[in-house]
Motif scaffolding. Structure first.
Motif, PDB file in Angstrom:
ATOM      1  N   LEU A 175      13.430 -15.149   3.367  1.00 44.80           N
ATOM      2  CA  LEU A 175      13.416 -13.836   2.731  1.00 44.80           C
ATOM      3  C   LEU A 175      13.314 -12.779   3.818  1.00 44.80           C
ATOM      4  CD1 LEU A 175      10.774 -14.663  -0.035  1.00 44.80           C
ATOM      5  CD2 LEU A 175      13.237 -14.483  -0.371  1.00 44.80           C
ATOM      6  N   THR A 176      13.424 -11.532   3.424  1.00 47.07           N
ATOM      7  CA  THR A 176      13.272 -10.417   4.357  1.00 47.07           C
ATOM      8  C   THR A 176      12.128  -9.538   3.892  1.00 47.07           C
ATOM      9  OG1 THR A 176      15.617 -10.429   4.882  1.00 47.07           O
ATOM     10  CG2 THR A 176      14.410  -8.414   5.383  1.00 47.07           C
ATOM     11  N   LEU A 177      11.214  -9.232   4.808  1.00 50.63           N
ATOM     12  CA  LEU A 177      10.133  -8.287   4.545  1.00 50.63           C
ATOM     13  C   LEU A 177      10.529  -6.976   5.205  1.00 50.63           C
ATOM     14  CD1 LEU A 177       6.408  -8.776   4.500  1.00 50.63           C
ATOM     15  CD2 LEU A 177       7.284  -7.017   5.986  1.00 50.63           C
TER      16      LEU A 177
ATOM     17  N   VAL B  20      12.305   5.516   8.580  1.00 53.92           N
ATOM     18  CA  VAL B  20      12.854   4.373   9.297  1.00 53.92           C
ATOM     19  C   VAL B  20      12.176   3.110   8.780  1.00 53.92           C
ATOM     20  CG1 VAL B  20      13.103   3.290  11.555  1.00 53.92           C
ATOM     21  CG2 VAL B  20      13.288   5.766  11.347  1.00 53.92           C
ATOM     22  N   THR B  21      12.961   2.065   8.556  1.00 54.38           N
ATOM     23  CA  THR B  21      12.408   0.785   8.124  1.00 54.38           C
ATOM     24  C   THR B  21      12.725  -0.275   9.171  1.00 54.38           C
ATOM     25  OG1 THR B  21      14.398   0.213   6.888  1.00 54.38           O
ATOM     26  CG2 THR B  21      12.647   1.333   5.671  1.00 54.38           C
ATOM     27  N   THR B  22      11.904  -1.314   9.189  1.00 56.44           N
ATOM     28  CA  THR B  22      12.130  -2.452  10.065  1.00 56.44           C
ATOM     29  C   THR B  22      12.096  -3.712   9.212  1.00 56.44           C
ATOM     30  OG1 THR B  22      11.048  -1.295  11.881  1.00 56.44           O
ATOM     31  CG2 THR B  22      11.322  -3.667  12.121  1.00 56.44           C
TER      32      THR B  22
ATOM     33  N   ASP C 265       1.865  -5.426   3.821  1.00 55.41           N
ATOM     34  CA  ASP C 265       1.010  -4.366   3.282  1.00 55.41           C
ATOM     35  C   ASP C 265       1.528  -3.944   1.920  1.00 55.41           C
ATOM     36  OD1 ASP C 265      -0.747  -3.877   5.578  1.00 55.41           O
ATOM     37  OD2 ASP C 265       1.040  -3.073   6.564  1.00 55.41           O
ATOM     38  N   ASP C 266       0.651  -3.265   1.148  1.00 50.43           N
ATOM     39  CA  ASP C 266       1.100  -2.664  -0.102  1.00 50.43           C
ATOM     40  C   ASP C 266       2.267  -1.738   0.202  1.00 50.43           C
ATOM     41  OD1 ASP C 266      -1.111  -3.956  -1.054  1.00 50.43           O
ATOM     42  OD2 ASP C 266      -2.170  -2.170  -1.719  1.00 50.43           O
ATOM     43  N   GLU C 267       3.214  -1.688  -0.694  1.00 52.35           N
ATOM     44  CA  GLU C 267       4.403  -0.846  -0.594  1.00 52.35           C
ATOM     45  C   GLU C 267       5.514  -1.443   0.263  1.00 52.35           C
ATOM     46  OE1 GLU C 267       4.607   1.863  -2.636  1.00 52.35           O
ATOM     47  OE2 GLU C 267       2.580   1.333  -3.261  1.00 52.35           O
ATOM     48  N   ASP C 268       5.272  -2.560   0.986  1.00 53.28           N
ATOM     49  CA  ASP C 268       6.368  -3.229   1.689  1.00 53.28           C
ATOM     50  C   ASP C 268       7.326  -3.790   0.644  1.00 53.28           C
ATOM     51  OD1 ASP C 268       5.247  -2.701   4.155  1.00 53.28           O
ATOM     52  OD2 ASP C 268       4.498  -4.728   4.471  1.00 53.28           O
ATOM     53  N   LEU C 269       8.560  -3.997   1.025  1.00 52.17           N
ATOM     54  CA  LEU C 269       9.561  -4.575   0.130  1.00 52.17           C
ATOM     55  C   LEU C 269       9.916  -5.980   0.589  1.00 52.17           C
ATOM     56  CD1 LEU C 269      11.973  -1.526  -0.259  1.00 52.17           C
ATOM     57  CD2 LEU C 269      10.156  -2.248  -1.812  1.00 52.17           C
ATOM     58  N   ILE C 270      10.196  -6.858  -0.385  1.00 50.93           N
ATOM     59  CA  ILE C 270      10.661  -8.213  -0.121  1.00 50.93           C
ATOM     60  C   ILE C 270      12.067  -8.309  -0.696  1.00 50.93           C
ATOM     61  CG2 ILE C 270      10.265 -10.674  -0.460  1.00 50.93           C
ATOM     62  CD1 ILE C 270       8.003  -9.301   1.099  1.00 50.93           C
TER      63      ILE C 270
ATOM     64  N   GLY D 125      18.141 -12.700  -4.747  1.00 46.64           N
ATOM     65  CA  GLY D 125      18.907 -11.908  -5.693  1.00 46.64           C
ATOM     66  C   GLY D 125      18.273 -10.608  -6.137  1.00 46.64           C
ATOM     67  N   ASP D 126      17.099 -10.254  -5.629  1.00 48.60           N
ATOM     68  CA  ASP D 126      16.491  -8.996  -6.024  1.00 48.60           C
ATOM     69  C   ASP D 126      15.577  -8.453  -4.926  1.00 48.60           C
ATOM     70  OD1 ASP D 126      14.273 -10.636  -6.240  1.00 48.60           O
ATOM     71  OD2 ASP D 126      13.917 -10.268  -8.347  1.00 48.60           O
ATOM     72  N   THR D 127      14.994  -7.299  -5.205  1.00 52.57           N
ATOM     73  CA  THR D 127      14.048  -6.660  -4.301  1.00 52.57           C
ATOM     74  C   THR D 127      12.770  -6.397  -5.073  1.00 52.57           C
ATOM     75  OG1 THR D 127      15.827  -5.603  -3.059  1.00 52.57           O
ATOM     76  CG2 THR D 127      13.643  -4.644  -2.837  1.00 52.57           C
TER      77      THR D 127
END
Length: 118
Positions: free
Chosen positions: A18-20, A40-42, A83-88, A92-94
Protein backbone atom coordinates in the motif's frame (compact mmCIF):
# COMPACT_ATOMS: atom_id res chain seq x y z
CA UNK A 1 -6.83 -11.29 22.29
CA UNK A 2 -3.91 -11.32 19.89
CA UNK A 3 -0.37 -10.75 21.05
CA UNK A 4 1.69 -8.17 19.16
CA UNK A 5 3.86 -10.94 17.65
CA UNK A 6 0.72 -12.64 16.27
CA UNK A 7 -0.41 -9.40 14.61
CA UNK A 8 3.10 -8.87 13.23
CA UNK A 9 2.99 -12.33 11.61
CA UNK A 10 -0.52 -11.66 10.30
CA UNK A 11 0.50 -8.47 8.46
CA UNK A 12 3.72 -10.03 7.15
CA UNK A 13 2.01 -13.24 5.96
CA UNK A 14 -1.20 -11.74 4.54
CA UNK A 15 -0.50 -8.02 4.05
CA UNK A 16 -0.39 -6.20 0.73
CA UNK A 17 1.67 -3.36 -0.67
CA UNK A 18 0.00 0.00 0.00
CA UNK A 19 1.01 3.65 -0.08
CA UNK A 20 0.97 5.93 2.96
CA UNK A 21 0.66 9.58 1.92
CA UNK A 22 1.82 12.17 4.46
CA UNK A 23 1.21 15.90 4.16
CA UNK A 24 4.71 17.26 4.63
CA UNK A 25 3.86 20.94 4.02
CA UNK A 26 0.37 22.27 4.69
CA UNK A 27 0.49 25.03 2.08
CA UNK A 28 -0.91 28.53 2.32
CA UNK A 29 -4.42 29.29 3.52
CA UNK A 30 -6.48 31.50 1.19
CA UNK A 31 -9.23 33.22 3.22
CA UNK A 32 -11.06 34.22 0.01
CA UNK A 33 -11.64 30.58 -0.98
CA UNK A 34 -11.42 29.00 2.48
CA UNK A 35 -8.93 26.40 1.27
CA UNK A 36 -5.22 25.66 1.25
CA UNK A 37 -3.02 25.59 -1.82
CA UNK A 38 0.58 24.68 -2.48
CA UNK A 39 0.71 21.78 -0.02
CA UNK A 40 3.31 19.07 -0.50
CA UNK A 41 2.80 15.36 0.15
CA UNK A 42 5.29 12.52 0.44
CA UNK A 43 4.42 8.90 -0.39
CA UNK A 44 5.86 5.89 1.47
CA UNK A 45 5.54 2.22 0.51
CA UNK A 46 4.09 0.16 3.35
CA UNK A 47 2.92 -3.38 4.02
CA UNK A 48 -0.60 -3.38 5.41
CA UNK A 49 -3.50 -5.67 6.23
CA UNK A 50 -7.13 -4.41 6.35
CA UNK A 51 -9.56 -6.13 8.71
CA UNK A 52 -12.76 -5.71 10.73
CA UNK A 53 -14.79 -4.04 8.02
CA UNK A 54 -18.34 -3.47 9.21
CA UNK A 55 -21.51 -1.88 7.96
CA UNK A 56 -24.06 -0.34 10.25
CA UNK A 57 -27.67 0.63 9.75
CA UNK A 58 -28.87 3.94 11.12
CA UNK A 59 -32.13 5.81 10.94
CA UNK A 60 -34.55 3.99 8.71
CA UNK A 61 -33.46 0.64 7.32
CA UNK A 62 -32.75 2.08 3.85
CA UNK A 63 -29.85 4.23 5.05
CA UNK A 64 -26.50 2.41 5.11
CA UNK A 65 -23.50 4.00 6.79
CA UNK A 66 -20.07 2.62 5.99
CA UNK A 67 -18.23 1.58 9.14
CA UNK A 68 -14.61 2.02 9.95
CA UNK A 69 -11.97 -0.51 9.01
CA UNK A 70 -8.79 -1.32 10.84
CA UNK A 71 -5.39 -1.48 9.19
CA UNK A 72 -2.26 -3.17 10.51
CA UNK A 73 0.96 -1.66 9.17
CA UNK A 74 4.30 -3.43 9.58
CA UNK A 75 6.55 -1.06 11.57
CA UNK A 76 9.91 -2.72 11.06
CA UNK A 77 11.88 -1.06 8.30
CA UNK A 78 9.44 1.86 8.19
CA UNK A 79 11.15 5.23 8.65
CA UNK A 80 7.97 7.10 9.62
CA UNK A 81 4.99 6.64 11.94
CA UNK A 82 1.44 7.03 10.60
CA UNK A 83 -0.51 10.00 11.99
CA UNK A 84 -4.14 11.09 12.02
CA UNK A 85 -5.10 12.63 8.68
CA UNK A 86 -2.53 10.59 6.69
CA UNK A 87 -3.99 8.85 3.64
CA UNK A 88 -3.65 5.17 2.69
CA UNK A 89 -3.87 4.41 -1.02
CA UNK A 90 -4.34 0.97 -2.51
CA UNK A 91 -6.78 -1.89 -2.68
CA UNK A 92 -8.89 0.19 -5.08
CA UNK A 93 -9.61 3.11 -2.76
CA UNK A 94 -8.20 5.82 -0.51
CA UNK A 95 -8.85 5.97 3.24
CA UNK A 96 -7.90 8.47 5.94
CA UNK A 97 -6.16 7.45 9.16
CA UNK A 98 -8.33 8.37 12.16
CA UNK A 99 -6.32 6.82 15.00
CA UNK A 100 -2.96 5.08 15.54
CA UNK A 101 -1.77 2.67 18.24
CA UNK A 102 1.77 1.32 18.02
CA UNK A 103 2.31 -2.24 19.28
CA UNK A 104 5.66 -3.09 20.83
CA UNK A 105 7.44 -6.28 21.84
CA UNK A 106 10.56 -5.99 23.97
CA UNK A 107 10.72 -2.26 23.29
CA UNK A 108 10.69 -2.74 19.50
CA UNK A 109 7.78 -1.41 17.41
CA UNK A 110 6.26 -4.35 15.51
CA UNK A 111 3.20 -2.82 13.91
CA UNK A 112 0.87 0.16 13.90
CA UNK A 113 -2.84 -0.53 14.41
CA UNK A 114 -4.73 2.22 12.59
CA UNK A 115 -8.39 3.13 12.46
CA UNK A 116 -9.22 4.21 8.90
CA UNK A 117 -12.30 5.59 7.21
CA UNK A 118 -13.29 6.52 3.68
Amino acid sequence: MFRSADLYRLVNDHGQSLTLRKITTEGAYDPATGSRSGGVTTDYSILGYFYNYSLGLTGDKDEIVRGQRKLLIAAQGLSITPDDEDLILGNGDTVKVTSVTTLFSGGVALCHMCGVQE
